[in-house]
Scaffold this active site. Structure first.
Site, short mmCIF file in Angstrom:
data_model
loop_
_atom_site.label_atom_id
_atom_site.label_comp_id
_atom_site.label_asym_id
_atom_site.label_seq_id
_atom_site.Cartn_x
_atom_site.Cartn_y
_atom_site.Cartn_z
N SER A 233 0.54 -0.90 -0.08
CA SER A 233 0.11 0.10 0.12
C SER A 233 0.38 1.31 -0.17
CB SER A 233 -1.53 -0.26 0.99
OG SER A 233 -2.41 0.83 1.31
N GLU A 350 -9.72 -5.84 -3.49
CA GLU A 350 -8.42 -4.52 -2.85
C GLU A 350 -10.35 -3.54 -1.80
OE1 GLU A 350 -5.81 -3.80 -2.55
OE2 GLU A 350 -5.03 -4.83 -3.51
N HIS A 441 -8.23 -5.25 0.74
CA HIS A 441 -7.33 -5.56 1.16
C HIS A 441 -5.64 -5.22 1.91
CE1 HIS A 441 -3.94 -1.36 0.02
NE2 HIS A 441 -4.30 -1.08 1.09
#
Length: 543
Positions: A233, A350, A441
């Site tokens: 990320s 995600e 995610h």
């Protein structure tokens, strides 16, 4: 990781290269070096050019926690580029794994090392090292840069423990902290030209840590010529930005980007817009403000920015033209990272991460997507939606488009660019907890570290309790692949757990490893949907 959603468009302003190399001595605990037995019966003690460091023996290897890699960025050094540490006397006892850069606790998605509600200690530029033995074996080095929207998280999270990677891969693993939020990413050059470039100080911290690795990792049994940097990320956004700096091959030989690409590196225009939202705009006050108050100012600044993505991408690296020279894909396509092997991928669902813990969170998230769909593609939208709706509900189609726009397609675009120059490997993580909301995610992190700690993944702990054997096997397969890539540039070079071979990503095949309980390779998965985004530059202007 992002945070509650409010996607910006990009971030930069101007920047100046850091200044002088300091002297305030680093706090070190002088004492007799520990002689407790460690891996292979060797004490967890090593001598560096800065001084002697002792760690602890744990799980058959040595762990060194809390080694300073830069001077504390406090007082006159607040908002300044990182400065090198000074040598210390005696032995530095590297046993502190609790340092967290200033932030309010994010209970949803971070795995903190203790139960503090607010972290206010600016003396946080420390790193951790796990090694089978602090000898001269020249093991591959894996450096992890954590996510957290550049406002949350720490290299000291238990789920990032490097024991499994170091042991299974016979590698040296490093995790690090870097400045977050306003302290690391606020561009203050508009208030005072002397602070130009402060908006990339978090990135400079990471680069400083990589410099420390280059200079000192050999003392811990690592090979400074074989460094792989891994980011998730915000960590992946940061590494992407490094690919657009001059000579990134001097920092690392290989890169792994998990759920993040150059599309999320901010632009200069957006940086100026963000800087204008800073409450008060009083530099003297910001330089001396207590950290707790500064965090409140930070919250006000984020809240003042309109949109639906909250903390998601307010902070982060930006194209300043000095450190980060230009947009990432443009630089990579031109061969700027031609010396670096790349492994890159995303999680199948995600964006569902941001709607998993609130009532009708997924429905609200799907409705918010309208605000993020590129206006330039308005004429295509009906056709694109029709394609995504073929096997999905209206809500699921919107979330899939959100994921593809924000994560998957930009990652593939970067893979295409780099595959012209160096071996490039692409994955998609598909496993999802039966009682969760998809492969969200962050979900790959417990597997690639081998810790199986499902913080921020709804249904993850229950899935582990009921299916531990298969999840453990999947984790072992991923740990082997990541460690093999770090050692050789090929994730298949050392396969100790059976799985399909992972071909390099090349046009037109686009071979992609699908990580699931039964891993498989797919050629151009959902290629008909990927192709709908052709022509979109994904250079920071579409989020």
């Amino acid at each position: 990781m992002f945070r509650s959603l409010r996607l910006p468009i990009s971030l930069p302003a101007a920047l100046a290269v850091a200044g002088a190399a300091m002297t305030p001595a680093v706090p070190a605990t002088a004492s007799t070096a520990s002689t407790a037995g460690a891996a292979g019966g060797t004490a967890c003690v090593t001598r560096t050019s800065l001084g002697v460091v002792s760690g602890t023996a744990t799980d058959g290897l040595c762990a060194f926690r809390g080694i300073p890699y830069a001077q504390p960025p406090v007082g006159r050094l607040r908002f300044r580029p990182p400065r090198p540490v000074s040598p210390w006397r005696g032995t530095l006892k590297a046993v502190d794994g609790t340092r967290v850069c200033p932030q309010g606790r994010d209970q949803m998605s971070e795995d903190y090392p203790d139960d503090r509600k607010v972290y206010t200690d600016e003396d946080c530029l420390h790193l951790n090292v796990w090694t089978p033995k602090p000898d001269r074996s020249k093991r591959p080095v894996i450096v992890f840069i954590h996510g957290g929207a550049a406002a949350y998280g720490t290299g000291n999270e238990p789920r990032y423990d490097g024991t499994n990677l170091a042991t299974r891969g016979d590698a040296v693993v490093v995790s690090l902290n870097y400045r977050l939020g306003l302290l690391g990413w606020a561009e203050l050059g508009g208030l005072d030209p002397a602070y130009r470039g402060s908006g990339n100080n978090g990135l400079r911290d990471q680069i400083a840590a990589l410099g420390w690795v280059r200079d000192h990792v050999a003392d811990f049994g690592g090979d400074p010529a074989n460094v792989t940097v891994v980011g998730e990320s915000a960590g992946a956004f940061s590494i992407s930005a490094m690919l657009a700096t001059d000579h990134p091959e001097r920092l690392f030989r290989r890169a792994v980007l998990q759920s993040g690409s150059g599309a999320l590196v901010h632009t200069a225009a957006f940086e100026r817009k963000l800087a204008s939202t800073l409450p008060g705009r009083d530099l003297a006050a910001l330089r001396t403000m207590p950290v707790a108050e500064l965090l409140r100012v930070q919250e006000k600044a984020v809240a003042a920015f309109p949109g639906a993505a909250g903390h998601a991408l307010y902070f982060g690296p930006y194209v300043d033209g000095t450190l980060v020279r230009d947009t990432v894909t443009k630089r990579v396509k031109a061969g700027n990272a031609r010396g670096i092997d790349l492994l890159i991928g995303t999680d199948r669902d995600e964006m569902n991460f941001f709607g998993q813990y609130s009532k009708d969170g997924l429905g609200t998230l799907a409705e918010q997507y309208d605000a993020f769909f590129p206006k330039e593609l308005a004429a295509r939208r009906a056709r694109m939606t029709e394609v995504y709706r073929r096997d999905r509900t209206k809500q699921a189609a919107a979330l899939a488009m959100f994921t593809d726009q924000g994560m998957r397609v930009p990652a593939l675009r970067l893979a295409e660019a780099q595959s012209r120059w160096r071996p490039t490997y692409v994955y998609q993580f598909d496993w999802a907890p039966p009682k969760g909301v998809g492969a969200v995610h962050t979900i790959e992190l417990p597997f690639m570290f081998g810790t199986l700690r499902f913080v921020g993944v709804q249904g993850g702990p229950e899935a582990l309790r009921t299916d531990r054997a298969r999840l453990t096997t999947l984790s072992a397969q991923m740990v082997d692949a990541w460690a093999s890539f770090a050692r050789t540039g090929d994730p298949d070079a050392r396969r100790t757990v059976p799985r399909p071979a992972w071909p390099a990503y090349r046009m037109p095949r686009r071979a992609t490893m699908i990580w699931d309980l039964s891993p498989r390779v797919a050629d151009d998965p959902r290629g008909h949907e990927r192709a709908l985004w052709d022509g979109v530059p994904f250079d920071g202007a579409y989020l």
